[in-house]
Design a protein around this motif. Structure first.
Motif, PDB file in Angstrom:
ATOM      1  N   MET A   1       0.849  -1.188   0.000  1.00  0.00           N
ATOM      2  CA  MET A   1       0.000   0.000   0.000  1.00  0.00           C
ATOM      3  C   MET A   1       0.886   1.239   0.000  1.00  0.00           C
ATOM      4  O   MET A   1       1.914   1.284   0.662  1.00  0.00           O
ATOM      5  N   THR A   3       0.540   5.657   0.057  1.00  0.00           N
ATOM      6  CA  THR A   3      -0.289   6.852   0.137  1.00  0.00           C
ATOM      7  C   THR A   3       0.465   8.011  -0.491  1.00  0.00           C
ATOM      8  O   THR A   3       1.608   8.285  -0.136  1.00  0.00           O
ATOM      9  N   LYS A  28      -3.922   0.754  -9.281  1.00  0.00           N
ATOM     10  CA  LYS A  28      -5.120   0.377  -8.532  1.00  0.00           C
ATOM     11  C   LYS A  28      -5.292   1.281  -7.312  1.00  0.00           C
ATOM     12  O   LYS A  28      -4.457   1.296  -6.418  1.00  0.00           O
ATOM     13  N   LYS A  30      -7.079   2.347  -3.959  1.00  0.00           N
ATOM     14  CA  LYS A  30      -7.832   1.798  -2.837  1.00  0.00           C
ATOM     15  C   LYS A  30      -8.815   2.856  -2.312  1.00  0.00           C
ATOM     16  O   LYS A  30      -9.961   2.572  -2.027  1.00  0.00           O
ATOM     17  N   LYS A  31      -8.310   4.113  -2.201  1.00  0.00           N
ATOM     18  CA  LYS A  31      -9.125   5.206  -1.671  1.00  0.00           C
ATOM     19  C   LYS A  31      -8.601   6.515  -2.247  1.00  0.00           C
ATOM     20  O   LYS A  31      -7.397   6.695  -2.402  1.00  0.00           O
ATOM     21  N   THR A  38      -4.689   6.672  -1.871  1.00  0.00           N
ATOM     22  CA  THR A  38      -4.101   5.452  -1.345  1.00  0.00           C
ATOM     23  C   THR A  38      -4.169   4.400  -2.441  1.00  0.00           C
ATOM     24  O   THR A  38      -5.251   4.100  -2.960  1.00  0.00           O
ATOM     25  N   ASP A  40      -3.103   0.437  -3.924  1.00  0.00           N
ATOM     26  CA  ASP A  40      -2.942  -0.936  -3.431  1.00  0.00           C
ATOM     27  C   ASP A  40      -1.477  -1.306  -3.271  1.00  0.00           C
ATOM     28  O   ASP A  40      -1.110  -2.038  -2.354  1.00  0.00           O
TER      29      ASP A  40
END
Length: 187
Positions: A1, A3, A28, A30-31, A38, A40
């Motif tokens: 992950m 950020t 990809k 995530k958020k 964020t 993946d």
């Protein structure tokens, strides 16, 4: 992950543009929210370069240093409060920023002034005045409704602050209806 902190993401359209560019690069997500993405997976150096090359021409920039990230978070909290929440701020701005950013307000205030050359309060007022301009141009609310919506104690206080910042009274601004608004990332 991984950020990432992205400068100049100030609205939902910015989020859509950044999301679109990340999708095109096959990254990809995530958020995603104002100023923050964020992913993946960790980005490779090549992916970082590709991302930089697509974001910069669009007016965005990945922020690497901690101080700049904090400044961008301060701006995003203020933009969210003023532009995306009706009658948003019920507490002191200092309390809201301290709570959301997990730092002492004095630290945040000094850092913001040092990096931006203006105070958090002046930035907050500038954002509120831009929102007042937007609402005046839409011509859907009275000045007292605008004052209530943006938590001004009175119409007189709103009018005085508006004139101090713009040099115009709200009613005169409404009359001329020139496009005196600045993009949020230019404040």
């Amino acid at each position: 992950m991984d950020t990432l902190f992205i400068k100049n993401m100030v609205c939902n359209r910015c989020i859509m543009v950044v999301q679109n560019e990340l999708d095109k690069l096959g990254l990809k997500v995530k958020k995603i929210k104002l100023g923050e993405v964020t992913l993946d997976n960790e980005l490779t150096p090549e992916e970082k370069d590709q991302l930089h090359n697509v974001l910069v021409p669009l007016g965005f920039e990945v922020i690497d240093d901690k101080k700049s990230r904090i400044i961008e978070k301060i701006k995003n909290v203020i933009i969210d409060l003023v532009h995306h929440q009706d009658n948003g701020i019920k507490n002191n701005l200092s309390d809201v920023l301290s709570d959301k950013l997990h730092h002492d307000y004095n630290y945040l205030s000094n850092l913001f002034s040092e990096i931006e050359g203006t105070t958090i309060e002046k930035y907050f007022i500038a954002q509120k005045i831009e929102k007042v301009k937007e609402l005046l141009v839409y011509d859907e609310l009275s000045l007292s409704e605008i004052a209530f919506r943006l938590n001004y104690s009175s119409v007189a206080y709103l009018s005085n602050q508006f004139k101090k910042v713009t040099g115009l009274t709200p009613s005169y601004f409404k009359q001329i209806k020139e496009d005196k608004r600045k993009p949020l990332d230019k404040l």
